[in-house]
Write an enzyme that holds these catalytic residues in place. Structure first.
Site, PDB file in Angstrom:
ATOM      1  N   SER A 141      32.453  50.169 -20.947  1.00  0.00           N
ATOM      2  CA  SER A 141      33.475  48.896 -20.974  1.00  0.00           C
ATOM      3  C   SER A 141      34.683  49.424 -20.523  1.00  0.00           C
ATOM      4  CB  SER A 141      33.453  48.176 -22.093  1.00  0.00           C
ATOM      5  OG  SER A 141      34.774  47.253 -21.996  1.00  0.00           O
ATOM      6  N   TYR A 154      36.329  48.015 -30.948  1.00  0.00           N
ATOM      7  CA  TYR A 154      35.627  48.181 -29.473  1.00  0.00           C
ATOM      8  C   TYR A 154      36.223  49.029 -28.997  1.00  0.00           C
ATOM      9  CZ  TYR A 154      32.811  45.908 -25.694  1.00  0.00           C
ATOM     10  OH  TYR A 154      31.894  45.799 -24.812  1.00  0.00           O
TER      11      TYR A 154
END
Ligand code: NAP
Length: 253
Positions: A141, A154
């Site tokens: 990501s 995250y």
């Protein structure tokens, strides 16, 4: 078409993982769909089989090493070897700034997003090393490189997974193991619905039309699984650049 090759996709009950299982199966791969929601993976595997594909559903919590190792063993017994792993399972909830985060919930995200990837890699490597070949694609990501408010769990786990990608390449790149990360940009899945609901950072303010469809990510994964990964081993390949999109055969950014 891909003959007699087996791919195991974690987080295949919806979103990017589901699209990837369907795409790879259509390309001729035998696919193993792993997730915690057995009814969803059972249904998707049955739909793939109904149209002539080879698919197996395996209920698995990637955070649990015994669950992962049993799944890898069952896949090897069923299909002989595993040629491709797509480490896609991941979570972002609960979204909270550090001071408001709950230590147990924060830790459970580490268990899934980071330790889950380690668990699969650890369980699959011996078999891949025995055959001297195998591809591991870790779904990364932009959050691996940039802090985003409310996403400390995250961002930290995706950053650590990026290092795991580099580590696999460092230790096993010369032994036939190809490991690459894929940073897809924002994708229209349940995860983006959860992000929008949080309202915390600029990603939550994006118009849903800005997200790419999961089928585009599946196409990129299929491309990396073949020759595409060659120039990106040990690093993250990004779908957020014109270079990346064009290489895969997708429209530019
Ligand atoms: P999603 O629709 O929420 O799907 C997540 C998948 O992960 C589901 O199949 C879920 O199935 C599975 N999963 C979660 N915890 C699991 C566990 N402990 N064990 C096994 N499977 C588990 O999200 P998505 O957008 O497709 O995300 C897929 C990957 O892409 C994630 O790694 C995410 O971080 C990454 N990514 C997404 C975006 C985006 O914009 N959507 C952007 C960059 C990166 P169960 O709940 O049934 O277990």
């Amino acid at each position: 078409m891909t003959e007699n090759r087996t791919a195991l996709i974690t987080g295949a009950s919806r979103g990017i993982g589901e699209a990837t299982a369907r795409h790879l199966a259509a390309d001729g791969w035998a696919v193993v769909l792993a997730a915690r929601s057995s009814s969803d993976i059972d249904r998707i595997a049955a739909e793939i089989t109904d149209i002539g594909g080879k698919a197996l559903a395996n209920t698995c919590d990637v955070a649990d090493y015994h669950s992962v190792s049993a799944m890898i063993k069952a896949t090897q017994e069923r299909f002989g070897s595993i040629d491709l792993i797509v480490n896609n399972a991941g979570v972002i909830n609960p979204i909270a700034r550090l001071a408001e985060s709950n230590p147990e919930e924060w830790s459970s995200v580490v268990d899934i997003n980071l330790k889950g990837v380690y668990n699969v890699i650890h369980a699959v490597l011996p078999g891949m090393l025995e055959t001297g070949s195998g591809t591991v694609i870790n779904i990364s990501s932009g959050a691996a490189n940039a802090p985003l408010e409310g996403w400390s769990h995250y961002c930290a786990t995706k950053s650590a997974v990026k290092m795991l990608t580099a580590m696999v390449h460092k230790e096993y790149g010369d032994k036939g193991i190809r490991c690459v990360g894929l940073s897809p940009g924002t994708v229209a899945t349940k995860m983006q619905v959860d992000i929008k609901a949080s309202g915390i950072n600029p990603v939550s303010k994006l118009d849903p039309d800005a997200h790419i469809p999961p089928e585009w990510v599946a196409k990129a994964i299929a491309w990396l699984a073949d020759a595409g990964a060659a120039n990106y081993l040990g690093t993250d390949f990004s779908l957020k650049s014109d270079e990346g999109r064009t290489a895969v055969g997708l429209p530019p950014v």
